[in-house]
Design a protein around this motif. Sequence first.
Motif, PDB file in Angstrom:
ATOM      1  N   HIS A 166     -17.378 102.737  42.688  1.00  0.00           N
ATOM      2  CA  HIS A 166     -16.659 102.836  41.422  1.00  0.00           C
ATOM      3  C   HIS A 166     -15.773 104.239  41.470  1.00  0.00           C
ATOM      4  O   HIS A 166     -15.497 104.770  40.188  1.00  0.00           O
ATOM      5  N   SER A 167     -15.598 104.728  42.747  1.00  0.00           N
ATOM      6  CA  SER A 167     -14.903 105.922  42.860  1.00  0.00           C
ATOM      7  C   SER A 167     -13.208 105.560  42.957  1.00  0.00           C
ATOM      8  O   SER A 167     -12.389 106.438  42.789  1.00  0.00           O
ATOM      9  N   LEU A 168     -13.135 104.472  43.319  1.00  0.00           N
ATOM     10  CA  LEU A 168     -11.673 103.657  43.232  1.00  0.00           C
ATOM     11  C   LEU A 168     -11.627 102.713  42.423  1.00  0.00           C
ATOM     12  O   LEU A 168     -12.270 101.757  42.435  1.00  0.00           O
ATOM     13  N   HIS A 169     -10.470 102.765  41.830  1.00  0.00           N
ATOM     14  CA  HIS A 169     -10.189 101.600  40.926  1.00  0.00           C
ATOM     15  C   HIS A 169      -8.490 101.191  41.054  1.00  0.00           C
ATOM     16  O   HIS A 169      -7.603 101.879  41.146  1.00  0.00           O
ATOM     17  N   LEU A 170      -8.628  99.690  41.136  1.00  0.00           N
ATOM     18  CA  LEU A 170      -7.277  99.246  41.345  1.00  0.00           C
ATOM     19  C   LEU A 170      -6.605  98.410  40.263  1.00  0.00           C
ATOM     20  O   LEU A 170      -5.619  97.790  40.493  1.00  0.00           O
ATOM     21  N   GLU A 171      -7.009  98.576  38.966  1.00  0.00           N
ATOM     22  CA  GLU A 171      -6.629  97.838  37.674  1.00  0.00           C
ATOM     23  C   GLU A 171      -4.881  98.345  37.657  1.00  0.00           C
ATOM     24  O   GLU A 171      -4.352  97.213  37.112  1.00  0.00           O
ATOM     25  N   HIS A 172      -4.836  99.176  38.112  1.00  0.00           N
ATOM     26  CA  HIS A 172      -2.876  99.546  37.898  1.00  0.00           C
ATOM     27  C   HIS A 172      -2.329  99.329  39.461  1.00  0.00           C
ATOM     28  O   HIS A 172      -1.083  99.581  39.382  1.00  0.00           O
ATOM     29  N   LEU A 173      -2.893  98.453  40.257  1.00  0.00           N
ATOM     30  CA  LEU A 173      -2.063  98.472  41.490  1.00  0.00           C
ATOM     31  C   LEU A 173      -1.080  97.482  41.378  1.00  0.00           C
ATOM     32  O   LEU A 173      -1.184  96.553  40.947  1.00  0.00           O
ATOM     33  N   LYS A 174       0.127  97.910  42.098  1.00  0.00           N
ATOM     34  CA  LYS A 174       1.294  97.202  41.876  1.00  0.00           C
ATOM     35  C   LYS A 174       1.714  96.578  43.392  1.00  0.00           C
ATOM     36  O   LYS A 174       2.172  95.356  43.427  1.00  0.00           O
ATOM     37  N   VAL A 175       1.440  97.335  44.253  1.00  0.00           N
ATOM     38  CA  VAL A 175       1.821  96.797  45.677  1.00  0.00           C
ATOM     39  C   VAL A 175       0.677  97.061  46.631  1.00  0.00           C
ATOM     40  O   VAL A 175      -0.033  98.068  46.681  1.00  0.00           O
ATOM     41  N   LEU A 176       0.060  95.881  47.414  1.00  0.00           N
ATOM     42  CA  LEU A 176      -1.046  95.688  48.251  1.00  0.00           C
ATOM     43  C   LEU A 176      -0.383  95.439  49.559  1.00  0.00           C
ATOM     44  O   LEU A 176       0.413  94.715  49.931  1.00  0.00           O
ATOM     45  N   VAL A 177      -0.695  96.194  50.804  1.00  0.00           N
ATOM     46  CA  VAL A 177      -0.162  96.238  51.944  1.00  0.00           C
ATOM     47  C   VAL A 177      -1.241  95.809  53.023  1.00  0.00           C
ATOM     48  O   VAL A 177      -2.140  96.517  53.084  1.00  0.00           O
TER      49      VAL A 177
END
Length: 462
Positions: free
Chosen positions: A141-152
């Motif tokens: 839980h040190s990385l959070h992706l709920e605001h992620l717009k672009v995944l590469v």
Amino acid sequence: MNSPEFSSLALKPALLENIASLGYTHLTPIQAESLPHILEGKDVIAQAKTGSGKTAAFGIGLLSRLDIGSFKVQAMVICPSRELADQVCKEIRQLARFTQNIKVLALCGGVPVAPQRDSLLHGAHVVVGTPGRLQEHLQKHSLHLEHLKVLVLDEADRMLDMGFADVITDVVSHAPSHRQTLLFSATYSDPIRKLSQSFQFKPVSVSIDTSHHHNQLEQHFHRVDSGKRVHALGYLLAYHRPESTLVFCNTKRECQDVAGSLADCGFSVQALHGDLEQKDRDQVLVRFANKSCSVLVATDVAARGLDIKDMQAVINYELPRDPEVYLHRIGRSGRAGNKGLALSLCADTELDRVKAIEDYLSISAAWDEIAPFKLSYEQRFQPPMVTLWIDGGRKQKVRPGDILGALTGTAGIAAGEVGKIDVFDKHAYVAITRPNADKALACLRNGKIKGRRYNVHRSQWG
């Protein structure tokens, strides 16, 4: 017909100005085909090899989507190796110079987790990482992706080859379903199509034929007795005198033995294999990339994700069994319109491998003779650069510009005499043209970088 210019794209003026300052004027084929779709927010699956300009394509795309005022992770790039992730980070940071406020963070294995966790606490706009380390941060839980717009997904085929399918699936499961997903792969295999079906929504397919083995890449095959293979390798290096050569071996043991034999005979050579510590691996790659080492002997696994510009020659010390591996090896030379050389040693027992390559590439092998050659010690074609080691890095706020300034200021060394500068967390490396190495060493030892003195020495492997 000329390719379109970057100025034809609907990008922020500051970003366009920065792109121009980096020397980018016309779009490469993969950029021309993919960027308009990327900028429209569509999912894209693109077939493109390393060296095609794909990093700039997705880098420009994700930078155009960022809300710079929000220090939340809005873009994530997944790469197969730490080396590729570092290169992607550097290129995105360069592209992001149009504003001082974009934070790009590398999250890769081989280094401690804690400093990465601390950096994430302070926020980041873009993270670039390897599957395992990204998964670890998500689980902790040190990385959070709920605001992620672009995944590469970069070099997706390599990640599948390395067995990362389940890990990638787990990492992507933490991302919002409403996002843009860009998938780049050198091949369009069934596993890649399945990956696309799982992660993408109505993706636009873009395929650029980047195979260049018929035009700017010369291929030559050489018959050799198994016991005389290393002598034949010495002959090829002495005859062609390439400034940078990647030699592929099939095993770690062979890799070490070949590098040792060449070093004993005066060649500037390093070995790259899976047993190296990360620090030693970094040093080897730095030295080869900055032209202070002429020959890199590597296994296929160790060389994955390796992107060295201006590679003049690739030599197959022994041919691989799989012709696709052969194509991937030789594709590292002859990029960006430059002439490349692919040389292969082949014993009589391996002729079936040549036949498989001929069938796979639809070519007829060109066979060349190798003159008798005895390896003996002599100083052989010294590399053009020398590497200097500095015991300060990112943790001490040292930047490449600070090192360049220290050398070109009081020392009076021309900027053109300074080569590649690599800054790590606690140390940095700078390449200097050989005639100026002693002067640069004295300058850095006796002077200051950003107002502070650092220990500096000519690297023992440089």
